[in-house]
Design a protein around this motif. Sequence first.
Motif, PDB file in Angstrom:
ATOM      1  N   UNK A 148       0.816  -1.212   0.000  1.00 35.45           N
ATOM      2  CA  UNK A 148       0.000   0.000   0.000  1.00 35.45           C
ATOM      3  C   UNK A 148       0.853   1.266   0.000  1.00 35.45           C
ATOM      4  N   UNK A 149       2.154   1.125   0.157  1.00 33.98           N
ATOM      5  CA  UNK A 149       3.046   2.282   0.201  1.00 33.98           C
ATOM      6  C   UNK A 149       3.267   2.827  -1.206  1.00 33.98           C
ATOM      7  N   UNK A 150       3.491   4.125  -1.281  1.00 27.67           N
ATOM      8  CA  UNK A 150       3.709   4.811  -2.560  1.00 27.67           C
ATOM      9  C   UNK A 150       4.939   5.697  -2.457  1.00 27.67           C
ATOM     10  N   UNK A 151       5.677   5.802  -3.563  1.00 24.63           N
ATOM     11  CA  UNK A 151       6.774   6.767  -3.644  1.00 24.63           C
ATOM     12  C   UNK A 151       6.171   8.078  -4.124  1.00 24.63           C
ATOM     13  N   UNK A 152       6.464   9.145  -3.390  1.00 25.34           N
ATOM     14  CA  UNK A 152       5.933  10.470  -3.717  1.00 25.34           C
ATOM     15  C   UNK A 152       7.084  11.467  -3.843  1.00 25.34           C
ATOM     16  N   UNK A 153       6.948  12.397  -4.765  1.00 27.36           N
ATOM     17  CA  UNK A 153       7.868  13.536  -4.856  1.00 27.36           C
ATOM     18  C   UNK A 153       7.313  14.588  -3.908  1.00 27.36           C
ATOM     19  N   UNK A 154       8.160  15.079  -2.993  1.00 25.21           N
ATOM     20  CA  UNK A 154       7.702  15.964  -1.923  1.00 25.21           C
ATOM     21  C   UNK A 154       8.663  17.136  -1.747  1.00 25.21           C
ATOM     22  N   UNK A 203       8.729   7.415   0.685  1.00 26.22           N
ATOM     23  CA  UNK A 203       7.775   6.312   0.651  1.00 26.22           C
ATOM     24  C   UNK A 203       6.834   6.609   1.797  1.00 26.22           C
ATOM     25  N   UNK A 204       5.563   6.662   1.469  1.00 22.65           N
ATOM     26  CA  UNK A 204       4.552   7.085   2.428  1.00 22.65           C
ATOM     27  C   UNK A 204       3.399   6.086   2.437  1.00 22.65           C
ATOM     28  N   UNK A 205       2.972   5.757   3.640  1.00 22.09           N
ATOM     29  CA  UNK A 205       1.750   4.985   3.827  1.00 22.09           C
ATOM     30  C   UNK A 205       0.788   5.895   4.571  1.00 22.09           C
ATOM     31  N   UNK A 206      -0.282   6.254   3.900  1.00 23.24           N
ATOM     32  CA  UNK A 206      -1.239   7.193   4.478  1.00 23.24           C
ATOM     33  C   UNK A 206      -0.482   8.409   5.000  1.00 23.24           C
ATOM     34  N   UNK A 207      -0.381   8.596   6.325  1.00 25.98           N
ATOM     35  CA  UNK A 207       0.246   9.794   6.880  1.00 25.98           C
ATOM     36  C   UNK A 207       1.635   9.520   7.446  1.00 25.98           C
ATOM     37  N   UNK A 208       2.156   8.343   7.243  1.00 23.51           N
ATOM     38  CA  UNK A 208       3.433   7.954   7.836  1.00 23.51           C
ATOM     39  C   UNK A 208       4.543   7.932   6.790  1.00 23.51           C
ATOM     40  N   UNK A 209       5.621   8.675   7.038  1.00 19.33           N
ATOM     41  CA  UNK A 209       6.789   8.688   6.169  1.00 19.33           C
ATOM     42  C   UNK A 209       7.691   7.540   6.619  1.00 19.33           C
ATOM     43  N   UNK A 210       8.025   6.626   5.687  1.00 21.91           N
ATOM     44  CA  UNK A 210       8.799   5.440   6.027  1.00 21.91           C
ATOM     45  C   UNK A 210      10.235   5.531   5.527  1.00 21.91           C
ATOM     46  N   UNK A 211      10.450   6.120   4.359  1.00 18.54           N
ATOM     47  CA  UNK A 211      11.780   6.206   3.770  1.00 18.54           C
ATOM     48  C   UNK A 211      11.863   7.492   2.963  1.00 18.54           C
TER      49      UNK A 211
END
Length: 173
Positions: A28-34, A71-79
């Motif tokens: 369910x995690x996604x890579x996002x440009x932030x 890498x973000x799952x909902x509101x949590x930044x993982x990497x």
Amino acid sequence: MICVKAEIPKEICDIGDELKAIYHSKDTAKVKKVSAEIVRPLRHKVLRPSLPFESSIMDLDDHDYTFHFCVKEEFRIISVASVYHESFVELPKKDAYRLRGMATEPSEQGKGYGKMVLNGVIDYLSKETESEILWCNARTAAFEFYEKMGFNIVGDEFDIPNLGPHKKGFINL
């Protein structure tokens, strides 16, 4: 409520936020440009915990040709990872980006999130820039990871004050 990815069964989508948290996974995690502000807290926590928070703010963080990913799952930044348009001294004729500040939440290390964010960075640079290589100064403790990702080691180990031993590496894009 909309599910992040189709891999989540419909019955789980219908159970609500509290129970859905139980089913979070790498799928369910996604890579996002932030923005830089998003990557700095985890960058500081993992890479510079004994230094002031300001040490996690890098000179080129807000430059037009700097990109930040998480890498973000909902509101949590993982990497997280950042890349800077910066020459690689060992290959000065190649257009290059430098990888900096790559970090994964300690409890999530070894689960593929670092690979996910790095693959997102490589994919973005390959498609959106004319860069030929991605290079980094990686801590020796993490360099096995970079080697598995296809990075080539260049030169000897060296020490960065307050951060420890590193090696240089690069990967062709």
